[in-house]
Motif scaffolding. Sequence first.
Motif, PDB file in Angstrom:
ATOM      1  N   LEU A 431       0.862  -1.179   0.000  1.00 54.00           N
ATOM      2  CA  LEU A 431       0.000   0.000   0.000  1.00 54.00           C
ATOM      3  C   LEU A 431       0.898   1.228   0.000  1.00 54.00           C
ATOM      4  CD1 LEU A 431      -2.594  -0.980   2.781  1.00 54.00           C
ATOM      5  CD2 LEU A 431      -2.772  -1.366   0.314  1.00 54.00           C
ATOM      6  N   ASP A 432       0.544   2.230  -0.787  1.00 57.30           N
ATOM      7  CA  ASP A 432       1.374   3.437  -0.786  1.00 57.30           C
ATOM      8  C   ASP A 432       0.876   4.425   0.263  1.00 57.30           C
ATOM      9  OD1 ASP A 432      -0.864   4.758  -1.822  1.00 57.30           O
ATOM     10  OD2 ASP A 432      -0.148   4.624  -3.900  1.00 57.30           O
ATOM     11  N   GLY A 433       1.527   5.557   0.362  1.00 58.91           N
ATOM     12  CA  GLY A 433       1.200   6.527   1.397  1.00 58.91           C
ATOM     13  C   GLY A 433      -0.232   7.035   1.304  1.00 58.91           C
ATOM     14  N   THR A 434      -0.720   7.264   0.085  1.00 55.74           N
ATOM     15  CA  THR A 434      -2.098   7.747  -0.086  1.00 55.74           C
ATOM     16  C   THR A 434      -3.096   6.718   0.403  1.00 55.74           C
ATOM     17  OG1 THR A 434      -1.418   9.079  -1.989  1.00 55.74           O
ATOM     18  CG2 THR A 434      -3.762   8.575  -1.769  1.00 55.74           C
ATOM     19  N   GLU A 435      -2.872   5.454   0.007  1.00 55.60           N
ATOM     20  CA  GLU A 435      -3.789   4.387   0.428  1.00 55.60           C
ATOM     21  C   GLU A 435      -3.772   4.211   1.943  1.00 55.60           C
ATOM     22  OE1 GLU A 435      -3.741   1.296  -3.317  1.00 55.60           O
ATOM     23  OE2 GLU A 435      -1.889   1.525  -2.141  1.00 55.60           O
ATOM     24  N   ILE A 436      -2.597   4.333   2.549  1.00 51.78           N
ATOM     25  CA  ILE A 436      -2.483   4.222   4.008  1.00 51.78           C
ATOM     26  C   ILE A 436      -3.295   5.324   4.683  1.00 51.78           C
ATOM     27  CG2 ILE A 436      -0.886   4.482   5.959  1.00 51.78           C
ATOM     28  CD1 ILE A 436       1.257   3.132   4.195  1.00 51.78           C
ATOM     29  N   GLY A 437      -3.132   6.564   4.203  1.00 54.54           N
ATOM     30  CA  GLY A 437      -3.857   7.689   4.792  1.00 54.54           C
ATOM     31  C   GLY A 437      -5.355   7.529   4.676  1.00 54.54           C
ATOM     32  N   GLU A 438      -5.840   7.082   3.502  1.00 53.85           N
ATOM     33  CA  GLU A 438      -7.274   6.897   3.296  1.00 53.85           C
ATOM     34  C   GLU A 438      -7.829   5.788   4.183  1.00 53.85           C
ATOM     35  OE1 GLU A 438      -7.616   6.176  -0.848  1.00 53.85           O
ATOM     36  OE2 GLU A 438      -7.399   8.303  -1.420  1.00 53.85           O
ATOM     37  N   LEU A 439      -7.074   4.691   4.302  1.00 54.84           N
ATOM     38  CA  LEU A 439      -7.553   3.553   5.092  1.00 54.84           C
ATOM     39  C   LEU A 439      -7.630   3.913   6.574  1.00 54.84           C
ATOM     40  CD1 LEU A 439      -8.339   0.537   5.199  1.00 54.84           C
ATOM     41  CD2 LEU A 439      -5.902   0.023   5.474  1.00 54.84           C
ATOM     42  N   LEU A 440      -6.637   4.628   7.079  1.00 55.87           N
ATOM     43  CA  LEU A 440      -6.589   4.932   8.508  1.00 55.87           C
ATOM     44  C   LEU A 440      -7.243   6.269   8.843  1.00 55.87           C
ATOM     45  CD1 LEU A 440      -2.936   3.807   9.387  1.00 55.87           C
ATOM     46  CD2 LEU A 440      -5.058   2.457   9.393  1.00 55.87           C
ATOM     47  N   VAL A 448       1.757   8.484   8.994  1.00 51.60           N
ATOM     48  CA  VAL A 448       1.776   7.718   7.740  1.00 51.60           C
ATOM     49  C   VAL A 448       3.143   7.071   7.552  1.00 51.60           C
ATOM     50  CG1 VAL A 448       1.665   7.898   5.218  1.00 51.60           C
ATOM     51  CG2 VAL A 448      -0.012   9.111   6.621  1.00 51.60           C
ATOM     52  N   GLY A 449       4.191   7.799   7.919  1.00 48.43           N
ATOM     53  CA  GLY A 449       5.541   7.236   7.822  1.00 48.43           C
ATOM     54  C   GLY A 449       5.715   6.011   8.694  1.00 48.43           C
TER      55      GLY A 449
END
Length: 486
Positions: A431-440, A448-449
Amino acid sequence: MESPSQQAMRGALANLGPMLPLLTELGELFAAAGHELALVGGPVRDAFLGRTSPDFDFTTSARPEQIEAILRPWAETTWDVGRAYGTIGALRGNTTFEVTTYRADAYDRVTRKPVVAFGDNLHDDLHRRDFTVNAMALRLPELTFVDPYDGYDALQKRRLRTPAPPEVSFGDDPLRMMRAARFAAQLGFDLAADAAEAMQAMAGSIEIVSAERVRDELSKLLLAPWPRRGLGLLVDSGLADHVLPELPALQLEIDEHHRHKDVYEHTLTVVEQAIELEGPPGSDPAQVPGPDLILRLAALLHDVGKPATRRFERGGGVSFHHHEIVGAKLTRARLRSLRYDKETVSAVSRLVELHLRFHGYGDGQWTDSAVRRYVTDAGDLLPRLHRLTRADSTTRNQRKARRLAATYDELEVRIEHLLAAEELGKVRPELDGTEIGELLGIPPGPLVGRAYKFLLGLRLDEGVVGPEVARERLLAWWAEQPESRP
């Protein structure tokens, strides 16, 4: 019948053959303007040695503005190398020329900067040069060999002598002591006894020389064909105590893996073995085409952490626990003090830090996860790490040496298989940073890091698990984080 020196001169002219018309033409231009011109220094020395010099250095009776006036219509371009020091550069075809007014400098013995004084004859100019093998000249256009300080004799005897008494020469310019070590490494020459004595007595004066100049000489030494000769001269003369004290410090340490030699001798051997493992110049980066400064610096500094970590164990053993971590810090500090660029400092210190990692491989018990981490931690340095690790084996026990080599062969095969199957060189979380932010439901930033780092660890430990599993594992991780609670 020709004398040996006449035969040598004919051979030197033959080596300059393709350039002789151009050299003669340039000499005629200066003569027509009423000035002397001579090819001097390295190009003359290398012509006798059958070597090719990339650049051509000249000395002349003309002043800088006169040099420029002569060169400008003849060369494709000219530039001011150092007008205050009397040097004008020029390009003709693919050849670079530097022409310098006769010099008769004086030094204040406090800094290395000379009080520039232009001279009026070739002999005095040659007298101020570093070594007699570099104080030979070829007058142009008549091609007359000039050797007032017996440089050709020193060349034949493979000796580095100074035109002036060595204490005067080194006192005028202490950097010449570093150059002595560099030429020993480049040419395979020995230092004359009086020059060696002067270096030992005057080693401390190197501290008035800028770190950048010392760095450049050290780099040239390491990139030379025989760096062990130059490094030995640095240590024996005491110069290393001032410019690279970590190296002579290794003489006092006994290597727990190689008790037949101290760590200093082991280190010099590792440097030589690393050089043998370099690829040919111009080869693929994966072959580490030589000469490679980063690999050679890492080989030189890989064990510098041992003096600070030496512990005497019960039963007479010696340990150096975590010397790779301490060594990486010392390496970083030393290279920074020598003004190496950030990329070189980072790469060399990282290799020092990683050079023992392979020894945890044992008899091949590493999991695929451990192999992935080895590759990922090394990154672009992996080809160099392969060579540094192999070079670090200096045991005389042939059975042990074969076992270590076979084990590393196996590790490299596993790495190749994993690289092919998983593209480890481009390993990323699923999962990239954008997907991580959206999911959480969190904005870009440190959280995010942290989540990204968690997923990268998952990727390294378990390989490809698929996006859905990655989301489930990330949500489970997030639920345990204090920031996820209202």
